[in-house]
Design a protein around this motif. Structure first.
Motif, PDB file in Angstrom:
ATOM      1  N   GLU A  79       0.819  -1.218   0.000  1.00  0.00           N
ATOM      2  CA  GLU A  79       0.000   0.000   0.000  1.00  0.00           C
ATOM      3  C   GLU A  79       0.853   1.269   0.000  1.00  0.00           C
ATOM      4  OE1 GLU A  79      -3.508  -0.334   2.771  1.00  0.00           O
ATOM      5  OE2 GLU A  79      -2.535  -2.258   3.185  1.00  0.00           O
ATOM      6  N   PHE A  80       2.069   1.170   0.541  1.00  0.00           N
ATOM      7  CA  PHE A  80       2.983   2.311   0.574  1.00  0.00           C
ATOM      8  C   PHE A  80       4.395   1.823   0.263  1.00  0.00           C
ATOM      9  CE2 PHE A  80      -0.503   3.434   3.397  1.00  0.00           C
ATOM     10  CZ  PHE A  80      -0.774   4.757   3.063  1.00  0.00           C
ATOM     11  N   ALA A  92       2.132   1.180  -5.152  1.00  0.00           N
ATOM     12  CA  ALA A  92       2.264   2.273  -4.197  1.00  0.00           C
ATOM     13  C   ALA A  92       2.956   3.474  -4.834  1.00  0.00           C
ATOM     14  CB  ALA A  92       3.058   1.801  -2.977  1.00  0.00           C
ATOM     15  N   LYS A 146       1.542   6.910  -3.434  1.00  0.00           N
ATOM     16  CA  LYS A 146       1.780   6.541  -2.038  1.00  0.00           C
ATOM     17  C   LYS A 146       3.244   6.147  -1.800  1.00  0.00           C
ATOM     18  CE  LYS A 146      -2.948   5.259  -0.903  1.00  0.00           C
ATOM     19  NZ  LYS A 146      -3.842   4.200  -0.363  1.00  0.00           N
TER      20      LYS A 146
END
Length: 399
Positions: free
Chosen positions: A317-318, A346, A351
């Motif tokens: 996600e990051f 990401a 992100k």
């Protein structure tokens, strides 16, 4: 010669004789003992390494015995990672004999009045404790960001009361010797160069806060205080940082979601440098309420094949990429250099998180990990710190 003149001369000789055997303080040095008192504790304020595993100190009346452990090899130019001992003795008192357990130790008189930080991982500690002691540095953050985080140190750099000496294979040993520091702090480097400095009377002290967890790196201010006799000020700083850090950790730990975070440096097609679990950034991620993609035991950097990084990190996600050379890099520039990274969602979804200024991050962030943590919590869990403005980190722009 008159009787009065003779009497004055005799009195002067007697006074000189009486003082000859006593260890005297340096002229004008208020930090030195005037007369050595056997059995006296010269260090009423004390610190200890509560989190750091890299150093330990014992207080012994008029000297401190500092032991720095062998660390992992973190640089290609680093040729010596052996454990070392340092005897830090109070000026105005006699240095202990370097025999027995002190054999092989480096003796350094304290408080030091002139020091060099090489490359620049203790500048934040100098800012807190004693910017006036800083005489030289290996590298320095950009002036546009340094003044915000290191105003007193930055002033010394700007007015050239502290000067650059280079680092690594660019270290100017002659300039260091000409500056005449009592000590040079070094994260890594070439043993032959450092031996030359030692022969010239410069105590070379090996220590790298990057080999610590966040609160361990914050203890760098305690480490420096051993050399400046600033233990009381160091304790006050660390206590405040620790309190804020633990409060944030508790808040982030209560969050239900634990986003997956890819942590590491793109090696420009050659490899991927992933920090192991006990390194600074993975610990920050966990304490910020996230989980790392890679589970790597240890506290150094580990090389992984790029394909492994891309395959495992594609769904993260990051991406928190602590990259020393990535200042100002955009998504477009990163993909231009390595198109395969387009598979890292990401990065392409906005992100990706980087250091706003890698040198400020190292120089000031390490002794203020509560601020690093606040930045990361606001990224992973923005609802926990609404309105927070990033200080040490930045979002990688599409560009």
């Amino acid at each position: 010669m008159t009787r009065t003149t003779v009497a004055l001369a005799v009195a002067s000789l007697l006074l000189l004789s009486a003082c000859a055997g006593a260890p005297a303080a340096e002229s004008g040095d208020a930090g030195c003992a005037r007369n050595h008192e056997a059995g006296r504790d010269y260090f009423p304020d004390k610190v200890s390494a509560q989190v750091s595993k890299q150093w330990q100190v014992e207080y012994r009346q008029n000297y401190k015995l500092l032991k720095v452990n062998a660390g992992p090899k973190t640089s290609l130019e680093q040729t010596d990672t052996a454990p070392r001992s340092y005897v830090l003795y109070q000026c105005g008192t006699p240095a202990p004999e370097l025999t027995g357990e002190l054999a092989g130790a480096t003796a350094i008189r304290v408080p030091v009045r002139k020091a060099i930080d090489n490359p620049a991982t203790l500048l934040g500690a100098f800012e807190v404790l004693a910017p006036e002691v800083l005489a030289g540095y290996g590298e320095f953050p950009g002036a546009e960001t340094a003044d915000k985080h290191l105003p007193r140190v930055n002033k010394r750099i700007m007015d050239k009361t502290a000067v650059g000496v280079g680092h690594g294979d660019k270290l100017d040993t002659e300039r260091v010797l000409n500056l005449g520091p009592q000590v040079m702090f070094a994260a890594s480097g070439d043993k032959a160069r450092f031996d030359k400095l030692g022969q010239g009377g410069v105590g070379v002290v090996f220590y790298d806060p990057f080999n610590e967890t966040p609160l361990g790196s914050a203890e760098a201010v305690k480490f420096l205080s051993l050399f400046t006799n600033g233990e009381a000020k160091a304790t006050a700083h660390y206590t405040a940082v620790e309190s804020r850090y633990r409060e944030l950790t508790a808040k982030a730990g209560a969050a239900a979601a634990k986003p997956a975070v890819l942590v590491g440096i793109n090696g420009h097609g050659r490899d991927f440098l992933a920090p192991q679990n006990d390194y600074l950034e993975p610990t920050l991620v966990r304490d910020a309420g996230g989980r790392t993609v890679f589970d790597l035991p240890g506290k150094a950097l580990q090389r992984l094949p790029m394909e492994t990084m891309i395959e495992r990190g594609a769904s993260a996600e990051f991406w928190f990429r602590p990259d020393f050379v990535g200042k100002g890099a955009t998504v477009a520039k990163i993909l231009e250099g390595e198109p395969r990274l387009s598979r890292i969602t990401a990065l392409t979804s906005g992100k990706g998180i980087d250091r706003a200024d890698p040198r400020v991050y190292a120089a000031a962030g390490l002794v203020n990990p509560d601020k690093l943590l606040a930045d990361l919590v606001s990224v992973l869990h923005p609802d926990l710190l609404p309105g927070h403005q990033l200080s040490f980190l930045r979002r990688i722009e599409a560009g």
